[in-house]
Design a protein around this motif. Sequence first.
Motif, PDB file in Angstrom:
ATOM      1  N   VAL A 269       0.841  -1.204   0.000  1.00  0.00           N
ATOM      2  CA  VAL A 269       0.000   0.000   0.000  1.00  0.00           C
ATOM      3  C   VAL A 269       0.873   1.251   0.000  1.00  0.00           C
ATOM      4  O   VAL A 269       0.651   2.185  -0.788  1.00  0.00           O
ATOM      5  CB  VAL A 269      -0.968   0.000   1.211  1.00  0.00           C
ATOM      6  N   VAL A 270       1.877   1.281   0.859  1.00  0.00           N
ATOM      7  CA  VAL A 270       2.753   2.460   0.937  1.00  0.00           C
ATOM      8  C   VAL A 270       3.589   2.596  -0.336  1.00  0.00           C
ATOM      9  O   VAL A 270       3.788   3.710  -0.828  1.00  0.00           O
ATOM     10  CB  VAL A 270       3.640   2.402   2.202  1.00  0.00           C
ATOM     11  N   ALA A 271       4.051   1.479  -0.898  1.00  0.00           N
ATOM     12  CA  ALA A 271       4.847   1.526  -2.130  1.00  0.00           C
ATOM     13  C   ALA A 271       4.039   2.082  -3.293  1.00  0.00           C
ATOM     14  O   ALA A 271       4.590   2.758  -4.174  1.00  0.00           O
ATOM     15  CB  ALA A 271       5.385   0.140  -2.464  1.00  0.00           C
ATOM     16  N   VAL A 272       2.755   1.819  -3.315  1.00  0.00           N
ATOM     17  CA  VAL A 272       1.891   2.345  -4.383  1.00  0.00           C
ATOM     18  C   VAL A 272       1.452   3.769  -4.076  1.00  0.00           C
ATOM     19  O   VAL A 272       1.430   4.630  -4.963  1.00  0.00           O
ATOM     20  CB  VAL A 272       0.664   1.418  -4.584  1.00  0.00           C
ATOM     21  N   ALA A 273       1.106   4.035  -2.812  1.00  0.00           N
ATOM     22  CA  ALA A 273       0.566   5.341  -2.449  1.00  0.00           C
ATOM     23  C   ALA A 273       1.616   6.451  -2.456  1.00  0.00           C
ATOM     24  O   ALA A 273       1.293   7.601  -2.781  1.00  0.00           O
ATOM     25  CB  ALA A 273      -0.090   5.258  -1.068  1.00  0.00           C
ATOM     26  N   THR A 274       2.850   6.135  -2.100  1.00  0.00           N
ATOM     27  CA  THR A 274       3.873   7.182  -2.012  1.00  0.00           C
ATOM     28  C   THR A 274       4.138   7.853  -3.359  1.00  0.00           C
ATOM     29  O   THR A 274       4.066   9.088  -3.446  1.00  0.00           O
ATOM     30  CB  THR A 274       5.176   6.631  -1.399  1.00  0.00           C
ATOM     31  N   PRO A 275       4.414   7.103  -4.421  1.00  0.00           N
ATOM     32  CA  PRO A 275       4.611   7.794  -5.712  1.00  0.00           C
ATOM     33  C   PRO A 275       3.345   8.519  -6.180  1.00  0.00           C
ATOM     34  O   PRO A 275       3.439   9.618  -6.751  1.00  0.00           O
ATOM     35  CB  PRO A 275       4.962   6.667  -6.684  1.00  0.00           C
ATOM     36  N   ALA A 276       2.181   7.910  -5.910  1.00  0.00           N
ATOM     37  CA  ALA A 276       0.935   8.576  -6.303  1.00  0.00           C
ATOM     38  C   ALA A 276       0.786   9.899  -5.563  1.00  0.00           C
ATOM     39  O   ALA A 276       0.398  10.915  -6.160  1.00  0.00           O
ATOM     40  CB  ALA A 276      -0.254   7.660  -6.012  1.00  0.00           C
ATOM     41  N   LEU A 277       1.111   9.927  -4.296  1.00  0.00           N
ATOM     42  CA  LEU A 277       1.036  11.153  -3.507  1.00  0.00           C
ATOM     43  C   LEU A 277       2.031  12.190  -4.013  1.00  0.00           C
ATOM     44  O   LEU A 277       1.685  13.360  -4.213  1.00  0.00           O
ATOM     45  CB  LEU A 277       1.308  10.845  -2.027  1.00  0.00           C
ATOM     46  N   VAL A 278       3.263  11.751  -4.221  1.00  0.00           N
ATOM     47  CA  VAL A 278       4.313  12.684  -4.660  1.00  0.00           C
ATOM     48  C   VAL A 278       3.974  13.277  -6.034  1.00  0.00           C
ATOM     49  O   VAL A 278       4.207  14.460  -6.279  1.00  0.00           O
ATOM     50  CB  VAL A 278       5.687  11.984  -4.677  1.00  0.00           C
ATOM     51  N   LEU A 279       3.398  12.476  -6.915  1.00  0.00           N
ATOM     52  CA  LEU A 279       3.102  12.953  -8.273  1.00  0.00           C
ATOM     53  C   LEU A 279       1.825  13.782  -8.365  1.00  0.00           C
ATOM     54  O   LEU A 279       1.671  14.569  -9.304  1.00  0.00           O
ATOM     55  CB  LEU A 279       3.005  11.766  -9.230  1.00  0.00           C
ATOM     56  N   THR A 280       0.919  13.617  -7.415  1.00  0.00           N
ATOM     57  CA  THR A 280      -0.370  14.322  -7.515  1.00  0.00           C
ATOM     58  C   THR A 280      -0.577  15.381  -6.440  1.00  0.00           C
ATOM     59  O   THR A 280      -1.612  16.035  -6.429  1.00  0.00           O
ATOM     60  CB  THR A 280      -1.538  13.313  -7.428  1.00  0.00           C
ATOM     61  N   ILE A 281       0.367  15.591  -5.582  1.00  0.00           N
ATOM     62  CA  ILE A 281       0.207  16.555  -4.492  1.00  0.00           C
ATOM     63  C   ILE A 281       0.131  17.968  -5.076  1.00  0.00           C
ATOM     64  O   ILE A 281       0.774  18.270  -6.086  1.00  0.00           O
ATOM     65  CB  ILE A 281       1.368  16.390  -3.484  1.00  0.00           C
ATOM     66  N   PRO A 282      -0.670  18.836  -4.467  1.00  0.00           N
ATOM     67  CA  PRO A 282      -0.795  20.209  -4.986  1.00  0.00           C
ATOM     68  C   PRO A 282       0.552  20.926  -5.078  1.00  0.00           C
ATOM     69  O   PRO A 282       1.498  20.606  -4.359  1.00  0.00           O
ATOM     70  CB  PRO A 282      -1.696  20.896  -3.951  1.00  0.00           C
ATOM     71  N   GLY A 283       0.626  21.913  -5.935  1.00  0.00           N
ATOM     72  CA  GLY A 283       1.866  22.608  -6.257  1.00  0.00           C
ATOM     73  C   GLY A 283       2.471  23.459  -5.165  1.00  0.00           C
ATOM     74  O   GLY A 283       3.539  24.023  -5.351  1.00  0.00           O
TER      75      GLY A 283
ATOM     76  N   GLY B 177      11.224  14.586   0.736  1.00  0.00           N
ATOM     77  CA  GLY B 177      10.963  14.132   2.104  1.00  0.00           C
ATOM     78  C   GLY B 177       9.846  13.104   2.159  1.00  0.00           C
ATOM     79  O   GLY B 177       9.963  12.080   2.837  1.00  0.00           O
ATOM     80  N   PHE B 178       8.741  13.364   1.441  1.00  0.00           N
ATOM     81  CA  PHE B 178       7.640  12.388   1.377  1.00  0.00           C
ATOM     82  C   PHE B 178       8.124  11.054   0.810  1.00  0.00           C
ATOM     83  O   PHE B 178       7.797   9.988   1.315  1.00  0.00           O
ATOM     84  CB  PHE B 178       6.485  12.910   0.499  1.00  0.00           C
ATOM     85  N   ALA B 179       8.902  11.136  -0.252  1.00  0.00           N
ATOM     86  CA  ALA B 179       9.409   9.916  -0.890  1.00  0.00           C
ATOM     87  C   ALA B 179      10.339   9.153   0.049  1.00  0.00           C
ATOM     88  O   ALA B 179      10.276   7.916   0.121  1.00  0.00           O
ATOM     89  CB  ALA B 179      10.120  10.272  -2.196  1.00  0.00           C
ATOM     90  N   LEU B 180      11.189   9.865   0.780  1.00  0.00           N
ATOM     91  CA  LEU B 180      12.107   9.204   1.707  1.00  0.00           C
ATOM     92  C   LEU B 180      11.356   8.530   2.859  1.00  0.00           C
ATOM     93  O   LEU B 180      11.700   7.406   3.253  1.00  0.00           O
ATOM     94  CB  LEU B 180      13.135  10.199   2.253  1.00  0.00           C
ATOM     95  N   VAL B 181      10.345   9.205   3.388  1.00  0.00           N
ATOM     96  CA  VAL B 181       9.548   8.600   4.463  1.00  0.00           C
ATOM     97  C   VAL B 181       8.812   7.364   3.944  1.00  0.00           C
ATOM     98  O   VAL B 181       8.802   6.312   4.588  1.00  0.00           O
ATOM     99  CB  VAL B 181       8.556   9.626   5.070  1.00  0.00           C
ATOM    100  N   GLY B 182       8.233   7.470   2.765  1.00  0.00           N
ATOM    101  CA  GLY B 182       7.563   6.301   2.162  1.00  0.00           C
ATOM    102  C   GLY B 182       8.544   5.162   1.940  1.00  0.00           C
ATOM    103  O   GLY B 182       8.241   4.004   2.238  1.00  0.00           O
ATOM    104  N   GLY B 183       9.742   5.482   1.455  1.00  0.00           N
ATOM    105  CA  GLY B 183      10.757   4.460   1.237  1.00  0.00           C
ATOM    106  C   GLY B 183      11.188   3.807   2.544  1.00  0.00           C
ATOM    107  O   GLY B 183      11.389   2.590   2.608  1.00  0.00           O
ATOM    108  N   ALA B 184      11.318   4.599   3.607  1.00  0.00           N
ATOM    109  CA  ALA B 184      11.698   4.052   4.916  1.00  0.00           C
ATOM    110  C   ALA B 184      10.615   3.111   5.441  1.00  0.00           C
ATOM    111  O   ALA B 184      10.917   2.050   6.011  1.00  0.00           O
ATOM    112  CB  ALA B 184      11.950   5.179   5.907  1.00  0.00           C
ATOM    113  N   ILE B 185       9.363   3.467   5.252  1.00  0.00           N
ATOM    114  CA  ILE B 185       8.261   2.598   5.697  1.00  0.00           C
ATOM    115  C   ILE B 185       8.261   1.294   4.912  1.00  0.00           C
ATOM    116  O   ILE B 185       8.100   0.212   5.488  1.00  0.00           O
ATOM    117  CB  ILE B 185       6.904   3.330   5.580  1.00  0.00           C
ATOM    118  N   VAL B 186       8.463   1.364   3.610  1.00  0.00           N
ATOM    119  CA  VAL B 186       8.514   0.155   2.782  1.00  0.00           C
ATOM    120  C   VAL B 186       9.687  -0.723   3.205  1.00  0.00           C
ATOM    121  O   VAL B 186       9.549  -1.949   3.330  1.00  0.00           O
ATOM    122  CB  VAL B 186       8.591   0.515   1.274  1.00  0.00           C
TER     123      VAL B 186
END
Length: 142
Positions: free
Chosen positions: A20-34, A43-52
Amino acid sequence: MHAPFRPRLARVVALVLGVVVAVATPALVLTIPGEYGVPDLVGFALVGGAIVWFCWRQAGVRAQVDEHGIAVRNLMLSRRVEWAEVVSVRFGQGRPWVQLDLADGDTLAVMGIQRADGDFAAAEASRLATLVALHTRTAQND
């Protein structure tokens, strides 16, 4: 008899959460508001990677036994001990996982057998205790 010891519940939870985190993290990083800058996105990507990574380590917890001893892979550390080094197997009430008492006075947690698995864990602890008894038997025990 020499099948590996692996937790059931913790492994399933870790694998599902990791996916779930591996799929959600890139989706969040790519779709987060500007309004977030590159450092925030990194930072979001690193936290997601650490959780995975943590989930992957938790899913890989196990104890592998063979004729010579037991190799324990816990969350952070791995250790191999010979059968002769193991004095006893403990899985009393309140223990989250099995502990091995070692001849040098140290203890070794075996996270591959976890209390959360209920009766399965009790049976696995018994199987490990039987393996220890079989492999540490000497002529004096007979």
